[in-house]
Motif scaffolding. Structure first.
Motif, mmCIF file in Angstrom:
data_model
loop_
_atom_site.group_PDB
_atom_site.id
_atom_site.type_symbol
_atom_site.label_atom_id
_atom_site.label_comp_id
_atom_site.label_asym_id
_atom_site.label_seq_id
_atom_site.Cartn_x
_atom_site.Cartn_y
_atom_site.Cartn_z
ATOM 1 N N ASN A 4 45.189 82.058 23.835
ATOM 2 C CA ASN A 4 43.777 81.814 23.998
ATOM 3 C C ASN A 4 43.136 82.870 22.937
ATOM 4 O O ASN A 4 43.224 83.902 22.821
ATOM 5 C CB ASN A 4 43.321 82.137 25.244
ATOM 6 C CG ASN A 4 41.537 81.882 25.504
ATOM 7 O OD1 ASN A 4 41.197 82.483 24.396
ATOM 8 N ND2 ASN A 4 41.379 81.299 26.325
ATOM 9 N N HIS A 5 42.311 82.282 21.753
ATOM 10 C CA HIS A 5 41.814 83.058 20.726
ATOM 11 C C HIS A 5 40.887 84.254 21.237
ATOM 12 O O HIS A 5 40.947 85.316 21.041
ATOM 13 C CB HIS A 5 40.862 82.431 19.746
ATOM 14 C CG HIS A 5 39.610 81.848 20.470
ATOM 15 N ND1 HIS A 5 38.515 82.649 20.331
ATOM 16 C CD2 HIS A 5 39.265 80.787 20.935
ATOM 17 C CE1 HIS A 5 37.537 81.934 20.937
ATOM 18 N NE2 HIS A 5 37.795 80.847 21.153
ATOM 19 N N TYR A 6 40.225 83.820 22.468
ATOM 20 C CA TYR A 6 39.374 85.031 23.001
ATOM 21 C C TYR A 6 40.190 86.022 23.560
ATOM 22 O O TYR A 6 39.907 87.338 23.176
ATOM 23 C CB TYR A 6 38.668 84.211 24.215
ATOM 24 C CG TYR A 6 37.683 85.072 24.673
ATOM 25 C CD1 TYR A 6 36.446 84.641 24.102
ATOM 26 C CD2 TYR A 6 37.592 85.561 25.984
ATOM 27 C CE1 TYR A 6 35.093 85.514 24.386
ATOM 28 C CE2 TYR A 6 36.235 85.960 26.500
ATOM 29 C CZ TYR A 6 35.063 85.958 25.741
ATOM 30 O OH TYR A 6 34.057 86.658 26.294
ATOM 31 N N ASP A 9 41.789 87.950 20.251
ATOM 32 C CA ASP A 9 40.517 88.652 19.549
ATOM 33 C C ASP A 9 40.351 89.854 20.530
ATOM 34 O O ASP A 9 40.257 91.192 19.864
ATOM 35 C CB ASP A 9 39.172 87.967 19.441
ATOM 36 C CG ASP A 9 39.430 86.774 18.307
ATOM 37 O OD1 ASP A 9 40.415 87.025 17.692
ATOM 38 O OD2 ASP A 9 38.650 85.886 18.405
ATOM 39 N N ARG A 36 32.300 88.251 19.499
ATOM 40 C CA ARG A 36 31.283 87.666 20.359
ATOM 41 C C ARG A 36 30.809 88.331 21.575
ATOM 42 O O ARG A 36 30.385 87.808 22.430
ATOM 43 C CB ARG A 36 31.554 86.091 20.401
ATOM 44 C CG ARG A 36 31.509 85.548 19.005
ATOM 45 C CD ARG A 36 32.141 84.040 19.163
ATOM 46 N NE ARG A 36 33.613 83.950 19.792
ATOM 47 C CZ ARG A 36 34.484 84.199 19.243
ATOM 48 N NH1 ARG A 36 34.557 84.880 18.015
ATOM 49 N NH2 ARG A 36 35.508 84.079 19.892
ATOM 50 N N ASP A 87 29.391 78.814 27.902
ATOM 51 C CA ASP A 87 29.316 78.259 26.483
ATOM 52 C C ASP A 87 28.284 79.086 25.721
ATOM 53 O O ASP A 87 27.832 78.445 24.803
ATOM 54 C CB ASP A 87 29.593 76.861 26.140
ATOM 55 C CG ASP A 87 29.733 76.306 24.804
ATOM 56 O OD1 ASP A 87 30.249 76.998 24.104
ATOM 57 O OD2 ASP A 87 29.070 75.166 24.555
ATOM 58 N N ASP A 89 28.181 81.020 23.551
ATOM 59 C CA ASP A 89 28.319 81.489 21.976
ATOM 60 C C ASP A 89 28.425 80.109 21.183
ATOM 61 O O ASP A 89 28.710 80.116 20.044
ATOM 62 C CB ASP A 89 29.270 82.602 21.621
ATOM 63 C CG ASP A 89 30.713 82.257 22.059
ATOM 64 O OD1 ASP A 89 30.887 81.061 22.726
ATOM 65 O OD2 ASP A 89 31.370 82.718 22.006
ATOM 66 N N GLY A 90 28.762 78.974 21.978
ATOM 67 C CA GLY A 90 28.763 77.744 21.193
ATOM 68 C C GLY A 90 30.079 77.279 20.488
ATOM 69 O O GLY A 90 30.232 76.478 19.773
ATOM 70 N N THR A 91 31.015 78.305 21.075
ATOM 71 C CA THR A 91 32.447 77.899 20.508
ATOM 72 C C THR A 91 33.199 77.182 21.514
ATOM 73 O O THR A 91 34.536 77.045 21.347
ATOM 74 C CB THR A 91 33.225 79.416 20.425
ATOM 75 O OG1 THR A 91 33.326 79.952 21.857
ATOM 76 C CG2 THR A 91 32.477 80.208 19.363
ATOM 77 N N GLY A 92 32.703 76.604 22.722
ATOM 78 C CA GLY A 92 33.321 75.696 23.456
ATOM 79 C C GLY A 92 33.436 76.408 25.069
ATOM 80 O O GLY A 92 33.223 77.645 25.050
ATOM 81 N N HIS A 94 34.667 78.164 28.196
ATOM 82 C CA HIS A 94 35.735 79.250 28.311
ATOM 83 C C HIS A 94 35.389 80.000 29.613
ATOM 84 O O HIS A 94 34.286 80.132 29.993
ATOM 85 C CB HIS A 94 36.161 80.177 27.208
ATOM 86 C CG HIS A 94 34.922 80.958 26.726
ATOM 87 N ND1 HIS A 94 33.921 80.369 25.907
ATOM 88 C CD2 HIS A 94 34.586 82.193 27.025
ATOM 89 C CE1 HIS A 94 32.858 81.384 25.650
ATOM 90 N NE2 HIS A 94 33.164 82.345 26.105
#
Length: 171
Positions: A4-6, A9, A36, A87, A89-92, A94
């Motif tokens: 998961n990119h979150y 990161d 973010r 959502d 931050d508009g990234t989908g 999560h």
């Protein structure tokens, strides 16, 4: 396993904060904004993030998996909140594992502890370490496919390889 990119990161951020300590509130805000985590930073957050980094180092340096898990579970317990789907931050869509309107340091503690727990339980408790290059010793999170990372970067790996090669050819 797809990361998961979150989480990735977040683990890269805590590694960065460990290897290059935060200098001031502006630095802390800027680094957190990269993942973010756009929460206003208070002066108290600086000291609390530095304390979190100290605890992260303990987790990385734990002598056994059991010790690593105990330290991580203690961090998770402090960050306990109901998971939320967002959502923001508009990234989908999560999951967030923190309450809304918490201070920056508390939010960072929550996301770091959950990201580490997710990564380590999915890939192995051994996936944290320190660079094998004696003069470096930076911490790293192992995202490699094989799970055998020994160096914090390619630069350190190459430096050590060159050193070994020169020793071998000097004989």
């Amino acid at each position: 396993m797809q990361e998961n990119h979150y989480y990735v990161d977040t683990l890269r951020l805590v590694t960065d904060l460990t290897n290059t300590p935060v200098t001031d509130l502006a630095d802390l805000r800027e680094r957190c904004a990269r993942i973010r985590l756009d929460i206003p930073a208070r002066p108290r957050d600086l000291a609390e993030v530095r304390a979190l980094v100290g605890r992260w180092v303990e987790i990385v340096d734990a002598a056994s998996e059991e010790r690593r898990v105990a330290l991580l579970n203690a961090l998770l317990a402090e960050a306990a909140a109901y998971p939320r789907i967002t959502d923001h931050d508009g990234t989908g869509w999560h999951l967030h594992y923190r309450d809304d309107d918490v201070p920056l340091a508390a939010a960072l503690r929550a996301v770091v502890s959950v990201a580490a727990a997710q990564h380590l339980t999915a890939t192995g408790m051994h996936r944290l370490g320190r660079c094998a290059l004696p003069e470096c010793r930076f911490v790293f999170v192992d995202f490699s496919r094989g799970g055998r990372q020994r160096y914090c970067s390619r630069v350190c790996a190459n430096r050590d390889a060159v050193r070994r090669h020169r020793r071998k050819t000097a004989r």
